[in-house]
Scaffold this motif. Structure first.
Motif: not given
Length: 130
Positions: A28-57
């Motif tokens: 599951g930790g491998a999946i969580l790592s890819y979840l975080d990467q994919a989400g960060a890519i989408e956040a950048r496409l959504g307008g953010a420039e440099r992101v840090v993860t604050v919560a996985m809900e």
């Protein structure tokens, strides 16, 4: 000619034996790592420039992922705040054979904060109003 899907994943990977747990399925930790990467890519496409993860809900593991599965991470921005952006990530897996139906294996909502070079929260740039 194969039909291409209309939606595109943020990332797509084939998971290897090194990613397995003691049960022979993907850790599951491998999946969580890819979840975080994919989400960060989408956040950048959504307008953010440099992101840090604050919560996985609401991370839900629906089904196991097997070695060799082609795993796709689909994302949608669900909320944009002043400096934060929330991304829904849906993970589908399928054997790497022609015509194999994907199955939903995991989903989560991840909140990122847009930060400056010093790591301080900064507003997410907005498109100019016309």
């Amino acid at each position: 000619m194969p039909v291409r899907e209309s939606r595109q994943p943020a990332i797509r990977v084939s998971l290897l034996p090194r990613d397995t747990n003691a049960h022979g399925t993907i850790f599951g930790g491998a999946i969580l790592s890819y979840l975080d990467q994919a989400g960060a890519i989408e956040a950048r496409l959504g307008g953010a420039e440099r992101v840090v993860t604050v919560a996985m809900e609401r991370v839900v593991f629906h089904a196991p992922v097997r070695v060799g599965d082609l795993v796709s991470f689909y994302c949608d921005v669900v909320r944009v705040g002043t400096s934060s952006i929330a991304v829904k990530v849906v993970v589908e897996a399928a054997p790497p054979v022609h015509g194999a139906a994907p199955r939903r294996v995991t989903e989560a909502e991840i909140t990122f904060v847009n930060v400056d070079a010093a790591g301080r929260p900064v507003p997410i740039p907005r498109p100019a109003q016309v």
